[in-house]
Write a protein that holds these residues in place. Sequence first.
Motif, PDB file in Angstrom:
ATOM      1  N   ARG A  56      19.218  26.824  91.363  1.00 27.50           N
ATOM      2  CA  ARG A  56      18.280  26.098  90.497  1.00 27.50           C
ATOM      3  C   ARG A  56      17.463  27.138  89.722  1.00 27.50           C
ATOM      4  O   ARG A  56      17.330  28.275  90.160  1.00 27.50           O
ATOM      5  CB  ARG A  56      17.360  25.230  91.354  1.00 27.50           C
ATOM      6  CG  ARG A  56      18.122  24.137  92.074  1.00 27.50           C
ATOM      7  CD  ARG A  56      17.268  23.477  93.097  1.00 27.50           C
ATOM      8  NE  ARG A  56      16.202  22.678  92.501  1.00 27.50           N
ATOM      9  CZ  ARG A  56      15.220  22.137  93.194  1.00 27.50           C
ATOM     10  NH1 ARG A  56      15.126  22.325  94.485  1.00 27.50           N
ATOM     11  NH2 ARG A  56      14.302  21.407  92.600  1.00 27.50           N
ATOM     12  N   GLN A  70      14.387  27.733  89.374  1.00 28.09           N
ATOM     13  CA  GLN A  70      13.323  28.348  90.168  1.00 28.09           C
ATOM     14  C   GLN A  70      13.880  29.440  91.078  1.00 28.09           C
ATOM     15  O   GLN A  70      13.307  30.535  91.166  1.00 28.09           O
ATOM     16  CB  GLN A  70      12.622  27.243  90.982  1.00 28.09           C
ATOM     17  CG  GLN A  70      11.416  27.675  91.751  1.00 28.09           C
ATOM     18  CD  GLN A  70      11.792  28.285  93.078  1.00 28.09           C
ATOM     19  OE1 GLN A  70      11.441  29.426  93.357  1.00 28.09           O
ATOM     20  NE2 GLN A  70      12.535  27.564  93.879  1.00 28.09           N
ATOM     21  N   ALA A  71      15.002  29.148  91.750  1.00 27.78           N
ATOM     22  CA  ALA A  71      15.604  30.119  92.668  1.00 27.78           C
ATOM     23  C   ALA A  71      16.171  31.306  91.903  1.00 27.78           C
ATOM     24  O   ALA A  71      16.030  32.460  92.320  1.00 27.78           O
ATOM     25  CB  ALA A  71      16.686  29.450  93.501  1.00 27.78           C
ATOM     26  N   SER A  90      13.330  33.516  90.789  1.00 25.15           N
ATOM     27  CA  SER A  90      12.816  34.310  91.907  1.00 25.15           C
ATOM     28  C   SER A  90      13.729  35.485  92.203  1.00 25.15           C
ATOM     29  O   SER A  90      13.266  36.588  92.485  1.00 25.15           O
ATOM     30  CB  SER A  90      12.694  33.450  93.169  1.00 25.15           C
ATOM     31  OG  SER A  90      11.816  32.396  92.942  1.00 25.15           O
ATOM     32  N   TRP A  91      15.031  35.245  92.125  1.00 25.90           N
ATOM     33  CA  TRP A  91      15.988  36.314  92.400  1.00 25.90           C
ATOM     34  C   TRP A  91      15.914  37.400  91.327  1.00 25.90           C
ATOM     35  O   TRP A  91      15.920  38.592  91.634  1.00 25.90           O
ATOM     36  CB  TRP A  91      17.407  35.745  92.488  1.00 25.90           C
ATOM     37  CG  TRP A  91      18.386  36.777  92.923  1.00 25.90           C
ATOM     38  CD1 TRP A  91      18.685  37.130  94.200  1.00 25.90           C
ATOM     39  CD2 TRP A  91      19.169  37.620  92.071  1.00 25.90           C
ATOM     40  NE1 TRP A  91      19.597  38.139  94.194  1.00 25.90           N
ATOM     41  CE2 TRP A  91      19.916  38.475  92.914  1.00 25.90           C
ATOM     42  CE3 TRP A  91      19.303  37.740  90.694  1.00 25.90           C
ATOM     43  CZ2 TRP A  91      20.790  39.429  92.419  1.00 25.90           C
ATOM     44  CZ3 TRP A  91      20.163  38.691  90.196  1.00 25.90           C
ATOM     45  CH2 TRP A  91      20.904  39.532  91.049  1.00 25.90           C
ATOM     46  N   ARG A 149      12.755  39.421  91.746  1.00 28.41           N
ATOM     47  CA  ARG A 149      12.880  40.351  92.878  1.00 28.41           C
ATOM     48  C   ARG A 149      13.739  41.557  92.479  1.00 28.41           C
ATOM     49  O   ARG A 149      13.422  42.692  92.833  1.00 28.41           O
ATOM     50  CB  ARG A 149      13.478  39.617  94.073  1.00 28.41           C
ATOM     51  CG  ARG A 149      13.946  40.516  95.172  1.00 28.41           C
ATOM     52  CD  ARG A 149      13.399  40.102  96.518  1.00 28.41           C
ATOM     53  NE  ARG A 149      12.110  40.699  96.769  1.00 28.41           N
ATOM     54  CZ  ARG A 149      10.985  40.046  96.969  1.00 28.41           C
ATOM     55  NH1 ARG A 149      10.967  38.744  96.895  1.00 28.41           N
ATOM     56  NH2 ARG A 149       9.871  40.677  97.213  1.00 28.41           N
TER      57      ARG A 149
END
Lengths: 178, 236
Positions: free
Chosen positions: A76, A78-79, A82-83, A86
Amino acid sequence: MEVSFALTGKDYVIIAADQNAARSIIKMKGDEDKIKALGSHLLMAYSGEPGDTIQFAEYVERNLRLQQMRNNHPLRPQAAASWVRRSIADSLRSRNSYSVNILLGGYDMAENTPKLYWMDYLGTQSDVPYAAHGYGSYFALSLLDREVQKRLVISFPSFRVKVVDAEGVREVDVDMSV
Amino acid sequence: MEAISHAGTVLGVLAADGVVLAAEKKVTGKLLDLSVTKEGGYGGSGEKIYLLTNNVVVGVAGLTADANSLVNYARTAAQRHLFTFNEDIPVEQLAQRLCDLKQGYTQYGGLRPFGVSLLYAGWDPYYQFQLYLSDPSGNYSGWKATCIGANNGTAQSLLKQEYKEDIKVEDAIALVMKVMSKTMDSTTLGSEKLEFATLTLDAETKKPRAKIYRPTEVDALLLKHGLAKKEDAEMK
């Protein structure tokens, strides 16, 4: 001297980026694509140090593709954001870091909402309704900021207050209107 | 594995609005100290049913020591996913992570495999409620209702007869209780022999809510379904 913009609507995200490939004062070409489709519902505009940008964008593209192949569904927005964040943050703390600024826009198929994330090369990430990178951002953001007050860092319209005592941790509401 | 066919039965039923897990406890006795399980922790008595993350509850059958190690591994894997992706780990991915580990022990020499089968009850935004089973070889599969441990054949055929499509959690609880009472060796059910858990969606937040029942809550549930011990019923 690059610029990229993005904004979300009710059920969409639009991303735009310039097409210049320049070095120093010389423009090499004017038809460069700086927006990658990372999946069926995910777009990423990238700008920054030439070379780093393409290398990092391809790294992200291949990794997200691998994720999709392993799990039978794409991450998704959002995920994915985030990845990516990071990855930037980890690279920043290595010997050779990627100097890449990113706008990641996607449509969340699980919640049926458009999502836009602003990220810079330091690993800052923000979930925003509209965003821009580069010199153009000074102009574009002032155009898009209908309520500049809300975004000035010196105005604090609200505070989040949390208390810890024998009962444990809890959040308390503070009425700021008084 | 031999150990699993003698282990306490664990069964799971997938409902439209939740997942239900029940497990038969084997380690019982008057002298067993259960004081911690009454109030401490997050519910349950910590023999068969564990909370892995917000969105996944697991029931184990087999060697308890091996299971503890796997549960610890799964919890770490789930938190690592949360750390990298800022989302709860999808249920199937968590099952896969454990199965990758389990498979490894069937391939390399010198070590024995994990003697544990697991039932995962979970929710994620990709596929909503899910129920998975994994065995010591590292195979896993998704189910609407299934069972591991002793008498799993009997329970499986009972579930097959009684399961209805679009079953609700309330009915799933009744079904699980019924099947459990028929497959367990003992004639009477009680919280000292049974662990119980449900995973539902919070009506307000739309986030998964795992509930592992405390001994008193299990007894209350048994009483409600008329399966409680005789003396318990008379005492009330």
